[in-house]
Design an enzyme around this catalytic site. Structure first.
Site, PDB file in Angstrom:
ATOM      1  N   HIS A 196       3.849  46.106  38.711  1.00 23.38           N
ATOM      2  CA  HIS A 196       4.881  47.034  38.255  1.00 23.38           C
ATOM      3  C   HIS A 196       6.249  46.877  38.625  1.00 23.38           C
ATOM      4  O   HIS A 196       6.433  45.897  39.512  1.00 23.38           O
ATOM      5  CB  HIS A 196       4.384  48.359  38.714  1.00 23.38           C
ATOM      6  CG  HIS A 196       4.008  49.253  37.833  1.00 23.38           C
ATOM      7  ND1 HIS A 196       4.188  49.719  36.721  1.00 23.38           N
ATOM      8  CD2 HIS A 196       2.621  49.601  37.981  1.00 23.38           C
ATOM      9  CE1 HIS A 196       3.251  50.210  36.017  1.00 23.38           C
ATOM     10  NE2 HIS A 196       2.208  50.575  36.836  1.00 23.38           N
ATOM     11  N   CYS A 242       0.329  46.796  33.580  1.00 20.12           N
ATOM     12  CA  CYS A 242      -0.477  47.862  33.894  1.00 20.12           C
ATOM     13  C   CYS A 242      -1.012  48.672  32.779  1.00 20.12           C
ATOM     14  O   CYS A 242      -1.906  48.241  31.886  1.00 20.12           O
ATOM     15  CB  CYS A 242       0.208  48.885  34.880  1.00 20.12           C
ATOM     16  SG  CYS A 242      -0.922  50.076  35.875  1.00 20.12           S
TER      17      CYS A 242
HETATM   18  N1  GLN Z   1      -3.393  54.945  33.676  1.00 19.45           N
HETATM   19  C1  GLN Z   1      -3.796  53.654  34.289  1.00 19.45           C
HETATM   20  C2  GLN Z   1      -4.315  53.789  35.770  1.00 19.45           C
HETATM   21  O1  GLN Z   1      -4.184  54.521  36.654  1.00 19.45           O
HETATM   22  C3  GLN Z   1      -2.430  53.020  34.163  1.00 19.45           C
HETATM   23  C4  GLN Z   1      -1.498  53.346  35.465  1.00 19.45           C
HETATM   24  C5  GLN Z   1      -0.165  52.604  35.339  1.00 19.45           C
HETATM   25  O2  GLN Z   1       0.355  51.857  34.536  1.00 19.45           O
HETATM   26  N2  GLN Z   1       0.253  52.713  36.626  1.00 19.45           N
HETATM   27  O3  GLN Z   1      -5.297  52.914  35.705  1.00 19.45           O
END
Ligand code: GLN
Length: 241
Positions: free
Chosen positions: A194, A94
């Site tokens: 995740h 992510c």
């Molecule tokens: N900040 C990024 C987004 O919302 C990554 C989010 C995350 O790693 N969950 O796209």
């Protein structure tokens, strides 16, 4: 045999227990009698990535991504680019996945200039892409069915020289539009998935481990494990998504 694994930014990029993936990598090696050395590289640490056989970077919110920018551009950017070109395997999740690309522009117009190690960029959207999802890995990544959980506002677009990690079967993946999920470039495995990605997707875990072992030792094999519990968890979730 031994793998030296680097955990980059464990202090800021560890959403939903992404670090569980480190435990899984180590345990699946230990079950095969292969040693692991894990080195954590938090903000402020010196990085010599050529010392490692595998690099892991977890996810983080926009805030954490902005917090680490200065540190990233103090040398880690060059180290990461060189390591990737040298074929060191990376698993990035992510926010850590987005970080390998050119930039991330948030929905409210803040721009994070990232490192351009992989030809991709990310633009924030109004609607967050949240939920359990599943995708099928491409041939180059073993072809397994992966179940995961995504939560991002960024829509990621891949450049022409890189492949997606897989094709979305349910959920959003890279951008909710082109059915691509994650990225494969050299030995980089980037994904939006995740948390405990690897424990419930043991085939993908072994694919990454094998990539690292083959790069280090030439030919390598991973003896089969009894994955009955892992497969049951995987199939149960896959059936529900
Ligand atoms: N900040 C990024 C987004 O919302 C990554 C989010 C995350 O790693 N969950 O796209």
């Amino acid at each position: 045999m031994e793998l030296k694994i680097c955990h980059m930014y464990p202090d800021v990029l560890n959403l939903y227990g992404d670090r569980g993936n480190m435990i899984c990598l180590r345990q699946r090696l230990a079950w095969r009698g292969i040693e692991t050395q894990i080195t954590r590289l938090p903000i402020g640490s010196e990085a010599r990535l050529s010392d490692f056989d595998l690099v892991f970077i977890g996810g983080g919110q926009d805030f954490e991504q902005q917090v680490l920018l200065e540190d990233l551009h103090r040398g880690k950017d060059r180290e990461i680019r060189a390591a990737i070109e040298d074929g060191i395997p990376f698993l990035t999740i992510c926010g850590g996945y987005q970080m390998l690309g050119h930039y991330y522009e948030t929905y409210d117009g803040k721009r994070c200039d990232f490192i351009g190690a992989v030809d991709l960029y990310t633009v924030g959207s109004k609607t967050r892409m949240i939920g359990n999802y599943k995708f099928r890995c491409g041939e180059a990544s073993g072809g397994s069915l992966v179940v995961g959980f995504e939560n991002h506002s960024g829509k990621t677009w891949l450049g022409s020289g890189v492949q997606p990690l897989g094709t979305v079967l349910a959920g959003f993946g890279n951008n909710g539009e082109d059915k691509t999920e994650g990225v494969r470039y050299r030995n980089v495995f980037g994904t939006y998935s995740h948390g405990p990605l690897l424990p419930k997707n043991p085939e993908l875990c072994d694919r990454i481990l094998l990539t690292a072992l083959e790069r280090k030792y030439g030919k390598a094999e991973l003896s089969p494990l009894d994955d009955a519990a892992e497969k049951a968890a995987h199939d149960e979730v896959a059936g529900r998504i």
